[in-house]
Design an enzyme around this catalytic site. Structure first.
Site, short mmCIF file in Angstrom:
data_model
loop_
_atom_site.label_atom_id
_atom_site.label_comp_id
_atom_site.label_asym_id
_atom_site.label_seq_id
_atom_site.Cartn_x
_atom_site.Cartn_y
_atom_site.Cartn_z
N SER A 195 -11.35 -5.67 0.35
CA SER A 195 -11.85 -4.44 1.25
C SER A 195 -12.59 -4.11 0.17
O SER A 195 -11.59 -3.28 -0.90
CB SER A 195 -10.78 -3.58 2.14
OG SER A 195 -11.45 -2.21 2.36
N GLN A 214 -4.56 -4.13 -2.09
CA GLN A 214 -4.97 -2.42 -3.44
C GLN A 214 -4.46 -3.05 -4.60
O GLN A 214 -3.73 -2.62 -5.30
CB GLN A 214 -3.30 -2.19 -2.74
CG GLN A 214 -3.12 -1.41 -1.12
CD GLN A 214 -3.54 0.30 -1.57
OE1 GLN A 214 -4.26 0.02 -2.69
NE2 GLN A 214 -4.23 0.39 -0.04
N THR A 245 -25.73 -9.98 11.79
CA THR A 245 -26.57 -9.87 10.84
C THR A 245 -26.15 -8.72 9.27
O THR A 245 -25.41 -8.24 9.62
CB THR A 245 -28.11 -8.32 11.14
OG1 THR A 245 -28.64 -9.22 11.89
CG2 THR A 245 -28.72 -8.58 9.27
N CYS A 261 0.75 8.33 13.98
CA CYS A 261 0.72 7.41 14.63
C CYS A 261 -0.41 8.23 15.56
O CYS A 261 -1.28 9.07 15.61
CB CYS A 261 2.16 7.31 15.66
SG CYS A 261 2.66 8.67 16.02
N ASN A 294 0.90 -1.63 0.24
CA ASN A 294 0.28 -0.15 -0.27
C ASN A 294 1.14 1.20 -0.29
O ASN A 294 0.83 2.46 -0.66
CB ASN A 294 -1.07 0.13 1.32
CG ASN A 294 -0.12 -0.66 2.82
OD1 ASN A 294 0.34 -1.34 2.80
ND2 ASN A 294 0.32 0.78 3.65
N HIS A 314 -13.62 -0.31 -0.03
CA HIS A 314 -13.09 0.95 0.07
C HIS A 314 -11.92 1.58 -0.20
O HIS A 314 -11.99 2.39 -1.35
CB HIS A 314 -13.82 1.76 1.34
CG HIS A 314 -12.01 1.45 2.25
ND1 HIS A 314 -11.23 2.51 2.61
CD2 HIS A 314 -11.59 1.34 3.21
CE1 HIS A 314 -10.29 1.57 3.41
NE2 HIS A 314 -10.69 0.84 3.29
C1 LIG Z 1 -3.45 -3.26 2.25
C2 LIG Z 1 -4.64 -3.49 2.75
N1 LIG Z 1 -4.27 -3.74 3.44
C3 LIG Z 1 -5.31 -4.21 4.29
C4 LIG Z 1 -6.19 -2.39 4.88
C5 LIG Z 1 -7.86 -2.20 5.89
O1 LIG Z 1 -8.86 -2.35 5.20
P1 LIG Z 1 -9.60 -2.01 5.52
O2 LIG Z 1 -9.63 -0.72 5.90
O3 LIG Z 1 -11.16 -2.43 5.01
O4 LIG Z 1 -9.70 -2.78 7.28
C6 LIG Z 1 -5.96 -2.01 4.14
C7 LIG Z 1 -6.23 -0.58 4.10
O5 LIG Z 1 -6.56 0.36 5.00
C8 LIG Z 1 -4.75 -1.94 2.81
O6 LIG Z 1 -3.88 -0.83 2.50
#
Ligand SMILES: Cc1ncc(COP(=O)(O)O)c(C=O)c1O
Length: 382
Positions: free
Chosen positions: A198, A178, A236, A324, A150, A200
């Site tokens: 994910s 990603q 649910t 952080c 990411n 989003h």
């Molecule tokens: C590589 C990676 N894995 C996992 C996640 C976590 O995803 P989620 O926000 O759906 O828990 C993210 C996003 O922050 C991500 O970039």
């Protein structure tokens, strides 16, 4: 008009997704577990979305478990699923550039007495397959790896890695969060046992994701409750969110080629402009193995946090490291793992393009960035 170049943090929700979610919220409020018509209509939405995600991944719909995002999916994979698979084995192989949603469960496993080997990446962020193979022992229950990083966008050769794991009889889980909509993810070709995703990061809503598990093995749910998701995830279902994920997955499947081409073109235009206009810059990550949309750049001598703030004031959103607990920016553990000093890591920014970014926006960034970098450098020297 703001310019959003932080698509690896999250992507804007696509109009088609908003429409589908609004329709489901309004018209299909039923509980998918209810046997009446309202319940059946909600159930149909969930199953339609499952088929759409399965088509994007090349798996069977039954192999998908909807979750509250990739973090939950990976916690399930490294928790109850791993325990079901492991038998008496107590060793996991991973890398030193994992996302916290995998790294933290690994730390928890270590606290519980497991051994975790984190294979280091090269200065370009690549994993060495021989080192990976050497880390596997008869005690190894699982190999878990981030498919595309990411922060840097470095893509690991997952097909070859999955073949290596198969040949050694070791299960493999990948975080493909990603990747979707940016590179082909075909579970018929890549022999993964589990995969996290994910919504989003591909134009869907936050708080929804899925875990793919090949062949439906028995395991205890992470969230205990009702018998939802074939007894693998109680609670649910988030019906509008899942429907949104389904539409985002369908868009990702149909637009994959166009998107990956366009994102790479915009990203390369941005890098070419930065390299031409700004002295003392370098790209982080193997240029020939990058996710199409990601550019991570070190601006030598710059406090990345200040440059990020200066860009934000100019209406441009990018990213630097991870915030952080105090809100300050920590140097990226990924860049440190690639051998950068804390100072070099702090001087690096991530630009990630996606839906809605166009040439005019890239030009606008290139018009402002050189002056901002010069000013932040001068402030640091003062
Ligand atoms: C590589 C990676 N894995 C996992 C996640 C976590 O995803 P989620 O926000 O759906 O828990 C993210 C996003 O922050 C991500 O970039």
């Amino acid at each position: 008009m703001r310019i959003y170049l932080d698509h690896n943090a999250t992507t804007p929700v696509r109009e088609e997704v908003v429409d589908a979610m609004a329709r489901v919220l309004r018209d299909h409020f039923g509980n998918p577990s209810s046997v009446h018509a309202e319940g059946a209509a909600a159930r149909a939405e969930v199953e339609r979305a499952r088929e759409s995600v399965a088509a994007l991944l090349g798996c069977a719909p039954r192999e998908l478990i909807f979750s509250a995002g990739a973090s939950e999916a990976s916690n399930t994979a490294l928790g109850p699923l791993l325990r079901a698979w492991a038998g008496a084995k107590r060793h996991v192989v991973s890398s030193n550039v994992e996302h916290p949603s995998v790294e933290e469960p690994l730390v928890a496993l270590e606290r519980a007495g497991w051994r975790v080997t984190r294979v280091p990446v090269s200065s370009e962020g690549r994993l060495d397959l021989e080192q990976l193979a050497a880390a596997i022992s008869p005690q190894t229950a699982l190999l878990t790896l981030l498919w595309a990083n990411n922060e840097t966008g470095v893509v690991q050769p997952m097909q070859r890695i999955s073949e290596l794991a198969r040949a050694r009889g070791v299960r493999i889980h990948a975080d493909a969060t990603q990747c979707l909509g940016r590179l082909p993810v075909d579970l018929r070709a890549v022999a993964l046992d589990a995969l996290s995703l994910s919504a989003h990061k591909l134009g869907g809503p936050k708080g929804v994701g899925a875990l793919f598990v090949r062949g439906e093995p028995e395991f205890e749910p992470l969230l205990r409750g009702g018998p939802q998701e074939r007894r693998r995830r109680g609670g649910t279902e988030n019906v509008p969110g899942i429907a949104g994920l389904g539409v985002a997955a369908a868009l990702a499947a149909s637009e994959l080629e166009a998107r990956s081409h366009e994102y790479a073109r915009l990203r390369d235009r941005l890098w070419d402009g930065i390299a031409a206009k700004i002295p003392r810059v370098r790209r982080n990550g193997a240029a020939d193995a990058l996710l199409c949309n990601t550019l991570n750049v070190e601006f030598e001598g710059v406090a990345g946090e200040l440059l990020l703030q200066a860009l934000d004031l100019e209406g441009i959103a990018v990213s630097a490291g991870a915030a952080c607990a105090s809100g300050a920016i920590e140097p990226s553990h990924v860049l440190l793992a690639m051998g950068r000093s804390p100072r070099q890591a702090r001087a690096s920014l991530r630009f990630s393009v996606g839906h809605g970014v166009d040439d005019g926006q890239i030009e606008c960034v290139l018009a402002r960035l050189p002056d901002l970098v010069a000013r932040v450098r001068a402030a640091g020297d003062a």
